[in-house]
Design a protein around this motif. Structure first.
Motif, PDB file in Angstrom:
ATOM      1  N   LEU A 237      63.471  28.032  34.543  1.00 42.39           N
ATOM      2  CA  LEU A 237      62.811  28.539  33.332  1.00 42.39           C
ATOM      3  C   LEU A 237      63.565  28.167  32.061  1.00 42.39           C
ATOM      4  CD1 LEU A 237      60.272  30.142  32.630  1.00 42.39           C
ATOM      5  CD2 LEU A 237      61.592  32.244  32.896  1.00 42.39           C
ATOM      6  N   PRO A 238      64.895  28.287  32.033  1.00 39.49           N
ATOM      7  CA  PRO A 238      65.611  27.902  30.803  1.00 39.49           C
ATOM      8  C   PRO A 238      65.522  26.408  30.504  1.00 39.49           C
ATOM      9  CG  PRO A 238      67.135  28.891  32.415  1.00 39.49           C
ATOM     10  CD  PRO A 238      65.795  28.886  33.042  1.00 39.49           C
ATOM     11  N   ALA A 239      65.101  25.600  31.490  1.00 36.59           N
ATOM     12  CA  ALA A 239      65.001  24.150  31.285  1.00 36.59           C
ATOM     13  C   ALA A 239      63.581  23.753  30.953  1.00 36.59           C
ATOM     14  CB  ALA A 239      65.480  23.414  32.539  1.00 36.59           C
ATOM     15  N   CYS A 240      62.712  24.738  30.719  1.00 35.08           N
ATOM     16  CA  CYS A 240      61.305  24.425  30.467  1.00 35.08           C
ATOM     17  C   CYS A 240      61.146  23.731  29.120  1.00 35.08           C
ATOM     18  CB  CYS A 240      60.495  25.712  30.501  1.00 35.08           C
ATOM     19  SG  CYS A 240      58.754  25.445  30.160  1.00 35.08           S
ATOM     20  N   VAL A 241      60.368  22.635  29.131  1.00 30.48           N
ATOM     21  CA  VAL A 241      60.134  21.904  27.885  1.00 30.48           C
ATOM     22  C   VAL A 241      58.670  21.911  27.475  1.00 30.48           C
ATOM     23  CG1 VAL A 241      62.141  20.405  28.105  1.00 30.48           C
ATOM     24  CG2 VAL A 241      59.968  19.730  29.164  1.00 30.48           C
ATOM     25  N   ALA A 242      57.784  22.304  28.400  1.00 28.13           N
ATOM     26  CA  ALA A 242      56.355  22.333  28.068  1.00 28.13           C
ATOM     27  C   ALA A 242      55.599  22.970  29.219  1.00 28.13           C
ATOM     28  CB  ALA A 242      55.813  20.919  27.826  1.00 28.13           C
ATOM     29  N   LEU A 303      55.009  11.827  28.435  1.00 25.22           N
ATOM     30  CA  LEU A 303      54.649  12.701  27.316  1.00 25.22           C
ATOM     31  C   LEU A 303      55.771  12.783  26.284  1.00 25.22           C
ATOM     32  CD1 LEU A 303      53.041  15.523  29.492  1.00 25.22           C
ATOM     33  CD2 LEU A 303      51.827  13.812  28.131  1.00 25.22           C
ATOM     34  N   GLN A 304      56.830  12.028  26.544  1.00 25.98           N
ATOM     35  CA  GLN A 304      57.964  11.947  25.625  1.00 25.98           C
ATOM     36  C   GLN A 304      58.486  13.321  25.236  1.00 25.98           C
ATOM     37  OE1 GLN A 304      56.505   9.280  22.558  1.00 25.98           O
ATOM     38  NE2 GLN A 304      57.164   7.555  23.822  1.00 25.98           N
ATOM     39  N   LEU A 305      58.842  14.064  26.247  1.00 21.63           N
ATOM     40  CA  LEU A 305      59.336  15.423  26.056  1.00 21.63           C
ATOM     41  C   LEU A 305      60.858  15.408  25.919  1.00 21.63           C
ATOM     42  CD1 LEU A 305      57.041  16.938  28.804  1.00 21.63           C
ATOM     43  CD2 LEU A 305      56.826  17.326  26.333  1.00 21.63           C
ATOM     44  N   PRO A 306      61.423  16.459  25.346  1.00 25.45           N
ATOM     45  CA  PRO A 306      62.891  16.518  25.219  1.00 25.45           C
ATOM     46  C   PRO A 306      63.557  16.768  26.576  1.00 25.45           C
ATOM     47  CG  PRO A 306      61.910  18.547  24.461  1.00 25.45           C
ATOM     48  CD  PRO A 306      60.771  17.612  24.754  1.00 25.45           C
ATOM     49  N   GLY A 315      75.282  21.070  41.412  1.00 26.96           N
ATOM     50  CA  GLY A 315      74.120  21.850  41.795  1.00 26.96           C
ATOM     51  C   GLY A 315      74.108  23.254  41.224  1.00 26.96           C
ATOM     52  N   ARG A 316      75.100  23.554  40.387  1.00 26.37           N
ATOM     53  CA  ARG A 316      75.158  24.896  39.791  1.00 26.37           C
ATOM     54  C   ARG A 316      74.640  24.857  38.349  1.00 26.37           C
ATOM     55  NH1 ARG A 316      78.482  28.504  42.601  1.00 26.37           N
ATOM     56  NH2 ARG A 316      79.368  27.563  44.479  1.00 26.37           N
ATOM     57  N   ILE A 317      74.254  26.051  37.874  1.00 28.27           N
ATOM     58  CA  ILE A 317      73.786  26.149  36.495  1.00 28.27           C
ATOM     59  C   ILE A 317      74.967  25.862  35.554  1.00 28.27           C
ATOM     60  CG2 ILE A 317      72.705  27.676  34.787  1.00 28.27           C
ATOM     61  CD1 ILE A 317      70.910  27.129  37.191  1.00 28.27           C
ATOM     62  N   LEU A 318      74.737  24.996  34.584  1.00 25.52           N
ATOM     63  CA  LEU A 318      75.806  24.595  33.670  1.00 25.52           C
ATOM     64  C   LEU A 318      76.363  25.799  32.919  1.00 25.52           C
ATOM     65  CD1 LEU A 318      74.159  21.398  32.147  1.00 25.52           C
ATOM     66  CD2 LEU A 318      76.115  21.471  33.724  1.00 25.52           C
ATOM     67  N   ALA A 319      77.668  25.778  32.736  1.00 25.60           N
ATOM     68  CA  ALA A 319      78.312  26.902  32.062  1.00 25.60           C
ATOM     69  C   ALA A 319      78.004  26.891  30.562  1.00 25.60           C
ATOM     70  CB  ALA A 319      79.823  26.840  32.288  1.00 25.60           C
ATOM     71  N   GLN A 320      77.918  25.688  30.015  1.00 26.09           N
ATOM     72  CA  GLN A 320      77.680  25.525  28.579  1.00 26.09           C
ATOM     73  C   GLN A 320      76.343  26.160  28.171  1.00 26.09           C
ATOM     74  OE1 GLN A 320      79.606  23.750  26.214  1.00 26.09           O
ATOM     75  NE2 GLN A 320      78.097  24.460  24.718  1.00 26.09           N
ATOM     76  N   GLU A 321      76.393  27.052  27.192  1.00 27.18           N
ATOM     77  CA  GLU A 321      75.175  27.713  26.729  1.00 27.18           C
ATOM     78  C   GLU A 321      74.281  26.708  25.990  1.00 27.18           C
ATOM     79  OE1 GLU A 321      74.890  30.371  22.972  1.00 27.18           O
ATOM     80  OE2 GLU A 321      75.495  31.639  24.660  1.00 27.18           O
ATOM     81  N   PRO A 322      73.031  26.564  26.410  1.00 26.44           N
ATOM     82  CA  PRO A 322      72.162  25.544  25.808  1.00 26.44           C
ATOM     83  C   PRO A 322      71.839  25.871  24.355  1.00 26.44           C
ATOM     84  CG  PRO A 322      71.223  26.431  27.853  1.00 26.44           C
ATOM     85  CD  PRO A 322      72.343  27.319  27.459  1.00 26.44           C
ATOM     86  N   GLU A 323      71.779  24.803  23.542  1.00 27.57           N
ATOM     87  CA  GLU A 323      71.545  25.011  22.111  1.00 27.57           C
ATOM     88  C   GLU A 323      70.113  25.441  21.810  1.00 27.57           C
ATOM     89  OE1 GLU A 323      72.647  21.080  21.087  1.00 27.57           O
ATOM     90  OE2 GLU A 323      70.646  20.256  21.449  1.00 27.57           O
ATOM     91  N   TRP A 324      69.191  25.135  22.745  1.00 25.51           N
ATOM     92  CA  TRP A 324      67.787  25.453  22.474  1.00 25.51           C
ATOM     93  C   TRP A 324      67.447  26.912  22.739  1.00 25.51           C
ATOM     94  CZ3 TRP A 324      69.515  22.118  26.259  1.00 25.51           C
ATOM     95  CH2 TRP A 324      69.365  22.534  27.600  1.00 25.51           C
ATOM     96  N   ILE A 325      68.388  27.633  23.346  1.00 28.49           N
ATOM     97  CA  ILE A 325      68.160  29.067  23.532  1.00 28.49           C
ATOM     98  C   ILE A 325      68.850  29.786  22.388  1.00 28.49           C
ATOM     99  CG2 ILE A 325      68.584  31.055  25.012  1.00 28.49           C
ATOM    100  CD1 ILE A 325      68.498  29.159  27.396  1.00 28.49           C
ATOM    101  N   THR A 326      68.060  30.453  21.545  1.00 33.04           N
ATOM    102  CA  THR A 326      68.617  30.991  20.304  1.00 33.04           C
ATOM    103  C   THR A 326      68.635  32.519  20.258  1.00 33.04           C
ATOM    104  OG1 THR A 326      66.434  30.705  19.334  1.00 33.04           O
ATOM    105  CG2 THR A 326      68.060  28.969  18.914  1.00 33.04           C
ATOM    106  N   SER A 327      67.759  33.156  21.043  1.00 31.82           N
ATOM    107  CA  SER A 327      67.720  34.617  20.945  1.00 31.82           C
ATOM    108  C   SER A 327      68.910  35.239  21.669  1.00 31.82           C
ATOM    109  CB  SER A 327      66.417  35.143  21.554  1.00 31.82           C
ATOM    110  OG  SER A 327      66.445  34.973  22.949  1.00 31.82           O
TER     111      SER A 327
END
Length: 840
Positions: A237-242, A303-306, A315-327
């Motif tokens: 879900l956090p990797a959803c682009v469309a 569809l040229q999505l980000p 295979g683990r969720i990256l530790a780095q907090e993604p920049e696209w999640i802002t809330s």
RNA sequence: GGUCGAUUGGCGCAGUUGGUUAGCGCGCUUCCUUGACAUGGAAGAGGUCACAGGUUCGAGUCCUGUAUCGACCA
């Protein structure tokens, strides 16, 4: 000639004789026209040998031995595939070590005698040394088994897919591909095995049915109302682009072009249309994540999505907090996922969704196909990495068409295997990914320069000089640099990857044939005559070999491809280790003899799955025994000059044998060794059961010297011919018998031709008529339950005129064999042949 | 789901371009042991070729469909 012939000990005796005499050595003076060259599959030495190997390698040997006897100089080397993951894993377990490429080479390293509890980290150089050390041991075991089985390879010409020559050729070919633009690097989403932490190619994939679960999840429209999607991978879900729906789907048409917000993470994503979205699946609208599966990659590209990657190489969720999640809510949620495996993250996200009220209804379990690395045991992820590729037609229609055409040029055995090749090539959806993030393999032979800040300039590839090959770019420096410039600004770094095992295996013809290192040999063997192999690697080994040959030489690597079948259990299931039904080959050879086992293997035609059947092996052993005894009998009668063959039945025998020779030869030419054996065997048994019985008394001399000489001469000719016909199948017993009356090896003698046998001008039908009468005479005794030695007082043959005419020619032999005391009497009758006889 | 292959006596297999009584091995039944062979030999019983339809003067052999099994690929 021994008093009491036996099969015991023949294998060891002849293995030694052949080795000392160099019976199967390749004649390097032969020209290409005189050579029959075989591109043998190198078995994976880290695996264990099983009956499947014995089966398919025997098939190749049958062809090799036949070709050798027809006068060809057979180029038949053997290689060992010791390059790649299976060896790595075996070395890790055997010595209790693991490879850490960051460590320096330790020239004094010795592994512990017993593997310890914790794996010892060692350098790549040390690791590779251990791989080499262990594989040499494995290879000895393989070689002794092949010798014991009678595989007629030239053991002076072995190779390893990891040896210096193979590495140099593999790297040289890669550099040629690079020079011509056929090899290229690309940063792209790649199927990734999280256990081995390496990219995998399309050819290494397999689908497995796995349990999964549909989660019905609500996204939020701008007005706050829910939009339900169904997904089996909520952790993405956090990797959803469309979100995506089919363009014709009226339910979602109004939403195209609008945006929705993801639950929990509060990321705004567009709703898009694409024909690959299946209206029937789930709610008909799906989330696109980067990346959950290969369809996501297609959508992302078209569809040229980000790109919003959240899964790392482990295979683990990256530790780095993604920049696209802002809330804040989203950040907190992500933080609770960071570092989790995909599996744990899935449960965690489901829990969060449940809490937020965005998980609708129950989670619905399903079973669905999931992509796996064929050697892996965790589902593949898709991560974006920089990798090397070789063009194989996957993205180029012209090349694809050319490769399909190449496939049609091959003569396939059996023919229908061509379809598998064609289907595979036509279904390719990308180029061949050849780089692997592993250690024991052929390194990608390039370096990259580092810019002023010390960052790699991936597009500035530094290639080695040809004279440097093979190289290890992580240990050696390119020309113009010194090794202390490694990793520093303005210096260089080596490519850390190795090449796919198929990138080297695809060059087996080049490796064995001495491409680029032994031009003289190369000219004598290339292109090869035969590639024998299993059908499940048509898409990998066969295809990749065609690709390399096509790119480099513009021609096929071989004329014929012979595809062997599987060994099945007696219950028709494919033999497998897990079922505990694997029989060790050496035990089979001990129990049934090599000739017996080969006989069984010969019953499996190319491409036909064959049941594991010790019954067939016993029959083969019986045949070998019969050859010993019948040969002893024939030879003990003495011999005579060929001109002594005068009796009609003797001439008939040779005429019939001429037909057998023609049939066996034609069958072998069509790679149908099974039929060649069958016709030979059929003739042989009737030769023993009928003909030997018929001429026995005459051969003893009971009918005079001339008649005896005719029998003896014809029997000798027949025996020699039969031994040659059987030689490819039963090399041990035939050479044993041959040695009783010849100084050389039957395997270096010429394959029989029918011309000489036909010169005796016999009537082959005589044999059938005589056998029929003999059989009926026996029947009389059998029904009377008396011995075959019982005398018959009188016998009358009722048959057609031409049959009677034939039988008259054989009357003396028939009377002797049937113990008929008086002359035969004849009644002409237009019907089936009948005998009436009265016992004495 | 797609492609390819297979379906012949109890078991395992042959049957090439369609043409008279469908072959072979194992197993089975009965019998045979002293001049090659008991790790042998002889004689014999047993199938109408998965199913349905079609082409043909004629099909196990060609075509269509169905079923079952298998492989390869999605």
């Amino acid at each position: 000639m021994p008093e009491k012939p036996t099969l015991d000990g023949l294998e060891n005796k002849w293995v030694d004789v052949w080795q000392e005499a160099g019976t199967y050595d390749f004649d390097r003076t032969a020209t290409r026209e005189q050579v029959f060259s075989i591109d043998t599959p190198p078995p994976t030495v880290s695996g264990s040998l099983h009956v499947g190997h014995v089966f398919s390698y025997t098939h190749t040997d049958l062809i090799a031995r036949y070709q050798r006897m027809t006068g060809k100089k057979v180029f038949y080397p053997m290689g060992w595939d010791d390059n790649g993951l299976p060896t790595e894993r075996r070395v890790q377990n055997y010595y209790g070590v693991r490879c850490d490429p960051s460590l320096p080479y330790d020239p004094n390293f010795e592994p512990p005698a017993e593997p310890g509890k914790d794996q010892i980290a060692i350098s790549r150089g040390n690791f590779v040394e251990l791989c080499e050390r262990l594989t040499i041991e494995d290879e000895k075991v393989f070689e002794s088994l092949w010798r014991r089985l009678g595989i007629s390879v030239d053991w002076k010409m072995t190779y390893q897919t990891i040896d210096t020559r193979a590495r140099a050729i593999s790297q040289r070919m890669f550099l040629n591909n690079l020079k011509r633009g056929e090899a290229y690097q690309s940063e792209a989403p790649t199927l990734w095995d999280v256990t081995f932490r390496t990219a995998v190619a399309q050819a290494e994939l397999e689908d497995r049915e796995r349990p999964g679960a549909y989660h019905r999840v609500s996204f939020h429209k701008p007005d706050g109302s829910p939009l339900f999607i169904e997904t089996t991978r909520p952790e993405l879900l956090p990797a959803c682009v469309a979100l995506v729906a089919h363009p014709d789907d009226e339910r979602y048409q109004p939403l195209f072009g609008t945006t929705v917000t993801s639950p929990i993470f509060g990321v705004e994503v567009p709703v898009v249309a694409h024909t690959l979205a299946d209206p029937e699946k789930g709610s008909g609208i799906a989330m696109i994540c980067t990346f959950g599966d290969t369809t996501d990659v297609t959508w992302w590209r078209e569809l040229q999505l980000p790109t919003r990657p959240i899964i790392g190489w482990d295979g683990r969720i990256l530790a780095q907090e993604p920049e696209w999640i802002t809330s804040e809510l989203g950040k907190n949620a992500y933080a609770s996922l960071a570092g989790l495996t995909a599996h744990s993250a899935k449960e965690k996200v489901a829990e969060l969704l449940r809490e937020s009220g965005d998980l609708e209804g129950e989670i619905r379990p399903i079973t669905h196909p999931v992509k796996f690395f064929e050697k892996g045991d965790k589902p593949l992820e898709i991560v974006t990495t920089r990798q090397w590729y070789i063009r194989n037609g996957g993205r180029d229609a012209d090349l694809r068409a050319a490769l399909v055409a190449r496939g049609s040029e091959i003569t396939w055995h059996p023919d229908h295997m061509k379809v598998r090749y064609t289907n595979w090539v036509e279904g390719l959806n990308g180029d061949w990914l050849i780089s692997r993030q592993r250690f024991f393999g052929v390194p990608v032979p390039v370096w990259y320069s580092l810019d002023a800040d010390g960052n790699p300039e991936w597009d500035k590839v530094i290639v080695p000089d040809d004279s440097q090959l093979p190289i290890d770019p992580s240990a050696e420096a390119p020309h113009g640099y010194t090794s202390d410039q490694r990793g520093v600004a303005g210096g260089f770094i080596g490519d850390a990857d190795v090449m796919d095992t198929w990138a080297t295996s695809s060059l087996t013809p080049q490796i064995v044939g001495g491409w680029s290192v032994d031009d003289d040999l190369w000219k004598r063997v290339w292109p090869f005559d035969l590639r024998p192999q299993a059908h499940e690697i048509i898409r990998t080994w066969l295809f990749s070999t065609v690709v390399r040959a096509h790119l480099e030489e513009g021609q096929l690597p071989w004329k014929h491809a012979s595809i062997s079948g599987w060994i099945l259990d007696p219950d028709r299931k494919k033999m497998s280790k897990s079922k505990g039904n694997v029989v060790t080959p050496i035990d089979l050879l001990d129990e049934h003899g090599s000739d017996g086992v080969r006989y069984w293997a010969a019953s499996g035609r190319p491409g036909t799955d064959t049941a594991f059947d010790v019954g067939q092996m016993k029959i083969g052993r019986r045949l070998a025994m019969k050859i010993l005894n019948a040969s002893k009998f024939v030879l003990s009668q003495g011999t005579a000059d060929a001109t002594a063959v005068t009796e009609p039945i003797d001439r008939a025998l040779l005429a019939l044998l001429a037909d057998v020779v023609d049939e066996a030869t034609a069958a072998f030419e069509a790679f149908n060794y099974t039929k060649a054996l069958e016709v030979t065997e059929t003739f042989f048994w009737s030769f023993c059961d009928d003909h030997l019985e018929l001429v026995k008394d005459r051969a003893y001399g009971l009918a005079g010297d001339d008649a005896a000489a005719s029998a003896r001469a014809s029997l000798n000719i027949a025996l020699e011919t039969l031994l040659k016909l059987f030689a490819p199948f039963l090399p041990f017993v035939t050479d044993e018998v041959w040695s009783w009356f010849h100084p050389d090896s039957v395997h270096l003698n010429t394959w029989p031709t029918s011309a000489e046998l036909k010169s005796f001008d016999g009537n082959p039908e005589l044999i059938g008529h005589a056998a029929e009468v003999l059989s009926q005479l026996r029947k009389v005794k059998s029904e009377a339950k008396v011995s075959m030695r019982a005398d018959i007082a009188t016998a009358t043959v009722t048959a057609k005129a031409e049959v009677i005419d034939a039988v008259r020619h054989v009357e003396a032999d028939l009377r002797a064999a049937g113990r008929v005391m008086s002359d035969l009497t004849y009644t002409e009758h237009d019907g089936p042949t009948e005998i009436s006889a009265i016992l004495a």
